[in-house]
Design a protein around this motif. Structure first.
Motif, short mmCIF file in Angstrom:
data_model
loop_
_atom_site.label_atom_id
_atom_site.label_comp_id
_atom_site.label_asym_id
_atom_site.label_seq_id
_atom_site.Cartn_x
_atom_site.Cartn_y
_atom_site.Cartn_z
N ALA A 135 0.82 -1.20 0.00
CA ALA A 135 0.00 0.00 0.00
C ALA A 135 0.86 1.26 0.00
CB ALA A 135 -0.93 0.00 1.21
N ILE A 136 1.99 1.22 0.73
CA ILE A 136 2.88 2.38 0.77
C ILE A 136 3.49 2.64 -0.61
CG2 ILE A 136 5.03 3.27 1.74
CD1 ILE A 136 4.31 1.86 4.36
N VAL A 137 3.84 1.58 -1.33
CA VAL A 137 4.39 1.74 -2.68
C VAL A 137 3.37 2.45 -3.56
CG1 VAL A 137 5.12 0.52 -4.75
CG2 VAL A 137 5.96 -0.21 -2.51
N ARG A 138 2.11 2.03 -3.53
CA ARG A 138 1.07 2.69 -4.33
C ARG A 138 0.87 4.13 -3.86
NH1 ARG A 138 -1.30 -2.40 -3.37
NH2 ARG A 138 -2.63 -1.52 -1.72
N PHE A 139 0.90 4.33 -2.55
CA PHE A 139 0.73 5.66 -1.97
C PHE A 139 1.81 6.61 -2.47
CE2 PHE A 139 1.22 8.32 2.05
CZ PHE A 139 0.11 9.12 1.79
N ARG A 140 3.05 6.17 -2.46
CA ARG A 140 4.15 7.00 -2.93
C ARG A 140 4.01 7.33 -4.41
NH1 ARG A 140 8.91 7.41 -0.48
NH2 ARG A 140 10.04 7.04 -2.41
N GLN A 141 3.57 6.37 -5.20
CA GLN A 141 3.37 6.63 -6.63
C GLN A 141 2.32 7.70 -6.84
OE1 GLN A 141 2.43 2.65 -7.88
NE2 GLN A 141 4.57 2.09 -8.23
N ASN A 142 1.26 7.67 -6.05
CA ASN A 142 0.21 8.69 -6.16
C ASN A 142 0.71 10.06 -5.71
OD1 ASN A 142 -1.68 6.86 -7.14
ND2 ASN A 142 -2.45 6.36 -5.09
N LEU A 143 1.48 10.08 -4.61
CA LEU A 143 1.99 11.35 -4.10
C LEU A 143 2.92 12.03 -5.11
CD1 LEU A 143 2.86 10.54 -0.37
CD2 LEU A 143 0.91 11.85 -1.23
N ALA A 144 3.67 11.24 -5.85
CA ALA A 144 4.61 11.82 -6.82
C ALA A 144 3.89 12.59 -7.91
CB ALA A 144 5.46 10.71 -7.43
N LYS A 145 2.61 12.28 -8.13
CA LYS A 145 1.86 12.95 -9.19
C LYS A 145 0.83 13.94 -8.64
CE LYS A 145 0.53 8.91 -10.54
NZ LYS A 145 -0.14 7.78 -11.24
N ALA A 146 0.63 13.95 -7.35
CA ALA A 146 -0.48 14.71 -6.77
C ALA A 146 -0.16 16.19 -6.64
CB ALA A 146 -0.82 14.15 -5.39
N GLN A 147 -1.19 17.02 -6.85
CA GLN A 147 -1.09 18.45 -6.63
C GLN A 147 -2.44 18.98 -6.15
OE1 GLN A 147 0.88 20.89 -6.21
NE2 GLN A 147 2.76 19.74 -6.68
N TYR A 148 -2.41 20.18 -5.61
CA TYR A 148 -3.65 20.85 -5.22
C TYR A 148 -4.41 21.28 -6.47
CZ TYR A 148 -1.48 21.16 -0.61
OH TYR A 148 -0.87 20.86 0.59
N GLU A 149 -5.72 21.26 -6.37
CA GLU A 149 -6.55 21.79 -7.45
C GLU A 149 -6.66 23.30 -7.27
OE1 GLU A 149 -10.28 19.88 -7.97
OE2 GLU A 149 -9.43 17.86 -8.11
N VAL A 150 -6.16 24.03 -8.26
CA VAL A 150 -6.09 25.49 -8.16
C VAL A 150 -6.63 26.08 -9.45
CG1 VAL A 150 -4.58 27.48 -7.73
CG2 VAL A 150 -4.01 25.24 -6.75
N PRO A 151 -7.50 27.08 -9.38
CA PRO A 151 -8.04 27.69 -10.60
C PRO A 151 -7.05 28.66 -11.22
CG PRO A 151 -8.87 28.86 -8.71
CD PRO A 151 -8.05 27.72 -8.17
#
Length: 464
Positions: free
Chosen positions: A225-241
């Protein structure tokens, strides 16, 4: 070799933050347009504590707290009591706390082994019932290789942002304090964006576990689960207009950063520094700058930009051990950071002499210094928990708020903050003003020689 421990080659890739990154264009960042009157700097840890407790007591819809830790001490218990009281008063209130998974399950460095802060969370839940959820966020399978360093307290439509965690010294609940920066921004859209990131990335992840229950899973069980979590974090950003700034507004951009590759926060910080025209003020608690940051600062000095860097005196470091107390190896760190600063000052002594480079050492009694961030050309402020060191650059999950203020509406606040800080700071006239390593305590000199002989001091600078 255990799958939970990386190979030497993999470890080297994680620790090496020195790939030449791209420079993000800060002018192209999407942003929230926030009236300048809704952005307020808080002037002390006491004001930070009072504001946090007031916001919790008045919360109507949501409380989402994210910090490295919420400590089992007087201040930590006071905040937990306030959270449970708010939930009891308004049962529909959403209350969530996110802390680092590893940090929550161990005792303090140098103390006896214990269950850590998780034992307190469980005791509160058993005594007061459900309603306040404390979750542990495992950024990596081992604390040494990365922690949750994301910051921000979202309470209804307010964002209370600081690099501080929650304990006695950060909240000045006892005699001592650990100084940080504190800002309150009231904007519903910004608060929604920051809460949305937490909900999507943390709450919905099977790597993130509730800490107020027993038994807790061992980290090894969470590895997939941590491996998947890290993969998601590497691509994640805040939604900003993409917002247009009106008269009287400042532009606020929240950014997340994780890992040494394609790290938007790192690239934006470098882009902001690279674009500086007149002056940069930089705060860091541990003078251990990543190589890309040192390179850009060198370019600024060659271009004639004025550079002010404020760090804590080694005696104002979290890990400093006074000579009257027994020395342990963790007490080496302040001396490592001071040695880094001495080398930097020596390299740039000409700019120090003519006043283009100002190196400030903060010290106030036996209090400690934990400031992070930047001020650039009176128009840009960076609020962040990022320590601007190799660990933050490559290992930890970080975030920050970029405030762009072309009308200089926030400048009086920034100048007042700078004046308060300099009241307890001394400018270095010469690198000789710093203590020579030859004058360090014998235990420190012995450890430094041993580390230098096998070049482990460089590895420590990257990890700590």
């Amino acid at each position: 070799m255990s799958r939970t421990f990386p190979s030497p080659r993999a470890l080297a890739r994680r620790l090496n933050p020195f790939r030449r990154p791209g420079l993000a264009d800060p002018a192209a960042l999407p942003a929230f347009a926030v009236p300048a009157g809704q952005v307020r700097e808080l002037q002390s840890p006491e004001a930070f504590r009072a504001t946090l407790l007031d916001l919790i007591a008045g919360a109507q819809q949501r409380i989402v707290l994210v910090a490295l830790y919420l400590q089992d001490d007087d201040a930590g218990r006071e905040v937990l009591e306030a959270l449970y009281a708010a939930k009891q008063a308004r049962p529909s209130l959403e209350v969530e706390v996110y802390v680092d998974w590893h940090r929550a399950r161990r005792g303090l460095i140098g103390k006896d082994r214990s269950e850590g802060n998780a034992a307190m969370y469980r005791a509160f839940a058993e005594r007061l019932g459900p309603g306040v959820t404390v979750r542990g966020v495992p950024v990596q399978t081992r604390e040494l290789f990365g922690v949750l360093h994301l910051k921000g307290f979202i309470i209804d439509d307010a964002v209370l942002y600081s690099g501080a965690s929650i304990n006695d010294v950060y909240l000045a609940a006892q005699q001592r304090y650990r100084l940080d920066r504190y800002h309150l921004i009231r904007d519903a859209a910004l608060a929604d964006s920051m809460a949305g990131y937490v909900r999507t990335q943390f709450r919905d992840s099977d790597a993130v576990q509730a800490l107020d229950r027993r038994p807790l899973p061992v980290t090894r069980e969470l590895q997939p689960a941590i491996v998947r979590f890290r993969q998601n974090l590497a691509k994640a950003q805040y939604e900003v207009p993409v917002a247009s700034r009106g008269e009287g507004d400042v532009l606020v951009t929240p950014l997340a950063g994780f890992g040494r590759s394609d790290n938007l926060l790192n690239e934006t910080l470098l882009g902001l520094l690279h674009g500086a025209r007149r002056r940069v003020v930089l705060f860091t608690p541990y003078f251990n700058l990543p190589r890309p940051v040192r390179a850009v600062l060198g370019q600024l000095l060659r271009r004639g930009v004025q550079l002010d860097i404020m760090v804590g005196d080694k005696t104002a470091n979290d890990f400093y051990i006074p000579p009257t107390q027994p020395f342990t190896r963790i007490g080496l760190l302040p001396y490592l950071y001071e040695a880094n600063l001495r080398r930097f000052a020596r390299l740039h002594q000409a700019q120090v002499t003519r006043g283009q480079l100002n190196l400030w050492l903060w010290r106030h009694g036996d209090n400690s210094y934990h400031l992070k961030g930047m001020l650039i050309d009176d128009e840009v402020a960076v609020l962040t928990g990022n320590n601007l060191n190799p660990r933050a650059w490559a290992l930890d999950l970080e975030n920050g708020l970029i405030l762009r203020d072309p009308e200089h509406l926030l400048l009086p606040q920034h100048l007042a903050e700078w004046d308060r800080l300099r009241a307890h700071a001394t400018r270095l006239d010469d690198y000789h003003s710093l203590e020579s390593p030859r004058a360090y305590p014998e235990e420190v000199r012995k450890l430094l020689r041993r580390l230098s002989r096998v070049r482990l001091d460089r590895l420590l600078n990257r990890l700590l």
